[in-house]
Structure formats: C-alpha cells, structure tokens
Write an enzyme that holds these catalytic residues in place. Structure first.
Site, PDB file in Angstrom:
ATOM      1  N   ILE A 211       5.117   1.630 -14.437  1.00  0.00           N
ATOM      2  CA  ILE A 211       3.698   1.687 -14.812  1.00  0.00           C
ATOM      3  C   ILE A 211       3.387   3.002 -15.519  1.00  0.00           C
ATOM      4  O   ILE A 211       2.676   3.034 -16.528  1.00  0.00           O
ATOM      5  CB  ILE A 211       2.794   1.479 -13.587  1.00  0.00           C
ATOM      6  CG1 ILE A 211       2.996   0.072 -13.015  1.00  0.00           C
ATOM      7  CG2 ILE A 211       1.321   1.694 -13.958  1.00  0.00           C
ATOM      8  CD1 ILE A 211       2.277  -0.180 -11.692  1.00  0.00           C
TER       9      ILE A 211
ATOM     10  N   ASP B 224       9.275  16.910  -7.131  1.00  0.00           N
ATOM     11  CA  ASP B 224       8.932  16.062  -5.990  1.00  0.00           C
ATOM     12  C   ASP B 224       7.530  16.430  -5.511  1.00  0.00           C
ATOM     13  O   ASP B 224       7.231  17.622  -5.333  1.00  0.00           O
ATOM     14  CB  ASP B 224       9.967  16.299  -4.878  1.00  0.00           C
ATOM     15  CG  ASP B 224       9.885  15.292  -3.742  1.00  0.00           C
ATOM     16  OD1 ASP B 224       8.764  14.942  -3.326  1.00  0.00           O
ATOM     17  OD2 ASP B 224      10.958  14.867  -3.256  1.00  0.00           O
TER      18      ASP B 224
ATOM     19  N   ALA C 170       5.179   7.548  -5.467  1.00  0.00           N
ATOM     20  CA  ALA C 170       5.069   6.991  -4.115  1.00  0.00           C
ATOM     21  C   ALA C 170       6.354   6.283  -3.739  1.00  0.00           C
ATOM     22  O   ALA C 170       7.176   5.948  -4.609  1.00  0.00           O
ATOM     23  CB  ALA C 170       3.910   5.983  -4.051  1.00  0.00           C
TER      24      ALA C 170
ATOM     25  N   TYR D 213       3.905   1.305   4.219  1.00  0.00           N
ATOM     26  CA  TYR D 213       3.471   1.434   2.827  1.00  0.00           C
ATOM     27  C   TYR D 213       1.956   1.276   2.722  1.00  0.00           C
ATOM     28  O   TYR D 213       1.262   2.126   2.153  1.00  0.00           O
ATOM     29  CB  TYR D 213       4.178   0.389   1.963  1.00  0.00           C
ATOM     30  CG  TYR D 213       3.575   0.225   0.595  1.00  0.00           C
ATOM     31  CD1 TYR D 213       3.774   1.187  -0.386  1.00  0.00           C
ATOM     32  CD2 TYR D 213       2.794  -0.888   0.279  1.00  0.00           C
ATOM     33  CE1 TYR D 213       3.215   1.051  -1.644  1.00  0.00           C
ATOM     34  CE2 TYR D 213       2.233  -1.031  -0.974  1.00  0.00           C
ATOM     35  CZ  TYR D 213       2.445  -0.061  -1.932  1.00  0.00           C
ATOM     36  OH  TYR D 213       1.871  -0.197  -3.174  1.00  0.00           O
TER      37      TYR D 213
END
Length: 272
Positions: A14, A54, A76, A142
């Site tokens: 994305i 990170d 994520a 999640y």
C-alpha cells in the site's frame, strides 16, 4: 511550498501506491525496516528518500521525521495469523510503535497523521456493512493493537493537538501485492495458484464475507481524507462477497483447472 510526506512502511504494497500518488507533487520520506516491504517498490527519484529503520527505535524515527508535514502510518505487523503466534512482538510493533510515531511527531511539530487501522477491530459482530459507531470487539492481537493505536491517536489529539485521520481498511488488493509471503492476502495467492493450476486452499467453509477494495481507490480516499479535520472512517466499497465467490471468479477469469480444498479455519479470523 512543496509538502514533505513521511510514510512508515512506505516500501510495502500500500505504501508504494501512496508514493506513486504523491511523487510528482511532494517530497517523500519512506521509513521502513524491509521486513515485508521491498526497496524495489521505491522509485529512484531526487524527491524521494528512503531510510531503513524500525518504528520501535524512537530516536532514529524522530530524526528521520524532521521537516515532515504529514505522516502516513502504515508500518505494522499486518498478519492476523502472525499476531496469534507472536502477540508480544505484535504489541511492540503495532501499539508501542504507534506511540513512538506520535512522540516523534510531537518532537518535530508534525500535526497530521493518517493511520492505517483495520476492519478487524469490529470482530465477530455479523452486522454488515460495518459502521464506525459500532462497538469494537477485536478477537486477535492484530485487531487489539490496531484499536489501541486508534485510542492513542485520539489521546494525542486531545493532549498535543495532533489531527488524527483513523482509517479502517477492509481487504485491499492490487498490483505489487506479494503472493509469496507466508501471510500473503487471499487474492494474490488465489490468482497465482489458479494460473499455475495448483490446488487452492480456502480456510474454513469459504462462506466468510469480505469487502475487497482496489488499492488505487484506497489511496484516493486516503488523499481526500488527509485534507479533512480528522475522524474515524471505514475504507471499503460498502458491499461484501464470500471467499468462495472470489475463488470462483478468479478460476473462471483464468480458465483454471485448479482444485479447491477447504482447510480448518485460522485462529483469529473473523467470519463476516
């Protein structure tokens, strides 16, 4: 004056389309650890800068964000299955990582964040289509951590004046989505297997419903929402289809002879 857009996870599927959308009009900084993203997704242009990093490293993140005008936060742990296997790591990346992004924004006086949340926050509630005023009922690490990120963004909005655009993605598909990952999304896996004639595995009975949205449409909505006053938004088409229907459509379009096999449902997957 050209805006500078900062994208966490910008080397991913994305993120690469967000770059494509803005590359002719903005300066872009991509911050990505390449755990799932690919450097090949990033155009080699003078207005595009890549920093390997990170989001768990707050110092590096803060330094990288200098001079940014807006943050698109996509970095994520994106796999429900992986989050069930590694809940602590998922918490560190998705929840603590989002706090680090917000702290870096405070230090750099960046006032707008577009946050990639998920329809997974709705959990097992069968009501469709989902509405943003529904009670979240997350059932996986999640989903829990994505919802946690939403709450932190709202809190920083109250305490630090950060404008949060919280976007709950439904199932995104399109170019550059990697079918080779062990946690790859359904559409590219089905297409790859249909083209090769390999067996297509469907988790559960295949009657689970999803709202599949094309990635370039998603990015168009993100761009439009980035100019609003903030809030929480579902990004999908508002319709749904079953996994069985998607498999049937793909095998018909590819004239595939692939056999479909049903496997046990995956832990943490929502039905509707």
């Amino acid at each position: 004056m050209r805006k500078t857009i900062f994208i966490t996870g910008g080397a991913g599927f994305i993120g690469s389309h967000i770059i494509e959308h803005y590359e002719s009009e903005c300066d872009i900084v991509i911050y990505d650890d390449l755990s799932t993203g690919k450097e090949s997704n990033i155009p080699q242009k003078p207005n595009i800068k890549f920093i390997k990093g990170d989001i768990r490293n707050r110092g590096e993140l803060t330094a990288a964000m200098e001079n940014a005008d807006i943050v698109f936060h996509l970095a994520a742990e994106i796999s429900v299955a992986a989050s069930m296997e590694r809940p602590i790591e998922t918490e560190e990346i998705n929840a603590i990582g989002t706090i680090n992004v917000l702290e870096a924004m405070k230090k750099n006086n960046v006032k707008t964040i577009v946050y990639a949340s998920s329809a997974a926050v709705y959990g097992e509630n069968p009501e469709c289509p989902k509405r943003t005023d529904m009670l979240p009922e997350p059932i996986s690490p999640y989903a829990i951590t994505k919802l946690s990120g939403e709450h932190y963004i709202r809190m920083y909005g109250r305490t630090s004046g950060i404008k949060g655009i919280i976007t709950r993605f439904f199932n995104v598909f399109g170019e550059r989505q990697d079918p080779a990952s062990p946690y790859a999304a359904a559409v590219p896996i089905f297409i790859r297997k249909a083209l090769s004639g390999a067996e297509i595995n469907v988790h559960g009975d295949g009657e689970q419903t999803r709202d599949f949205i094309y990635v370039k449409d998603l990015v168009t909505y993100l761009d439009a929402l980035s100019r609003t006053d903030g809030g929480t938004f579902n990004i999908g088409y508002g319709s749904f289809t079953t996994i069985n229907s998607i498999v049937a459509r793909i095998t018909a379009l590819t004239d595939s002879k692939s056999r479909v096999a049903h496997t046990p449902p995956r832990a943490g997957d929502i039905k509707f």
